[in-house]
Design an enzyme around this catalytic site. Structure first.
Site, PDB file in Angstrom:
ATOM      1  N   CYS A  38      40.251 -78.162 -63.155  1.00 26.66           N
ATOM      2  CA  CYS A  38      40.184 -76.753 -62.801  1.00 26.66           C
ATOM      3  C   CYS A  38      40.029 -75.910 -64.063  1.00 26.66           C
ATOM      4  O   CYS A  38      40.436 -76.330 -65.147  1.00 26.66           O
ATOM      5  CB  CYS A  38      41.486 -76.379 -62.062  1.00 26.66           C
ATOM      6  SG  CYS A  38      41.674 -74.641 -61.664  1.00 26.66           S
ATOM      7  N   GLY A  39      39.468 -74.733 -63.933  1.00 29.72           N
ATOM      8  CA  GLY A  39      39.383 -73.814 -65.061  1.00 29.72           C
ATOM      9  C   GLY A  39      40.750 -73.429 -65.604  1.00 29.72           C
ATOM     10  O   GLY A  39      40.876 -73.002 -66.752  1.00 29.72           O
TER      11      GLY A  39
END
Length: 162
Positions: A38-39
């Site tokens: 995930c970012g």
């Protein structure tokens, strides 16, 4: 039986076996849905820093991997644990992968969302790294957005640890 407090829940550890949340009575908990791709994955570093800084004062961080957002946690429990250990030296407890939304949402997350609604009063969790701060008596104190960095939460955590 429906849960009346957070201490009524038992959750599956990432290594297997069950953990009663009542074991954390008297501690402050930060409960986070996590993902390895995930970012916001770099927040593992900030979460581990919080854990190392405040665990001796009563902070427990509980990480719950979730694959509901963009298929960003596709691995199995062993892969997740190894990723967290190797890349972020995570030492706080990780639990088995869960759903946080929908009809298959983990009962703990159904409870958390009902107790502390998100923006505009919604219960829905919008993304990975949504965080719930739980006080020493089991009350849900605050819900933090995925974009809220762990290092920006120290004031809130220190206040609850008093």
């Amino acid at each position: 039986m429906s849960a009346e407090t957070i201490y009524d829940f038992e959750v599956k550890m990432i290594e297997g076996g069950m953990k009663k949340l009542s074991d954390f009575k008297g501690s402050v908990m930060l409960i986070v849905n996590t993902a390895s791709q995930c970012g916001f994955t770099s927040q593992y570093k900030g979460l581990e820093t919080l854990y190392k800084t405040y665990s001796n004062k009563g902070l427990k961080i509980l990480g719950f991997p979730c694959n509901q957002f963009g298929n960003q946690e596709p691995g199995d429990e062993n892969e997740i644990k190894n990723f967290c250990s190797l890349n972020y030296e995570v030492t706080f407890p990780l639990f088995a992968k869960v759903d946080v939304n929908g009809e298959n949402a983990d009962p703990l997350y159904k409870f958390l969302k009902k107790q502390s609604k998100g923006i505009f009063g919604t219960e829905f969790i919008k993304w990975n790294f949504t965080k719930f701060l739980v006080g020493k008596n089991g009350d849900i104190i605050k819900r933090f957005a995925p974009s809220d960095k762990p290092e920006d939460m120290t004031k809130d955590i220190e206040e609850v640890l008093k």
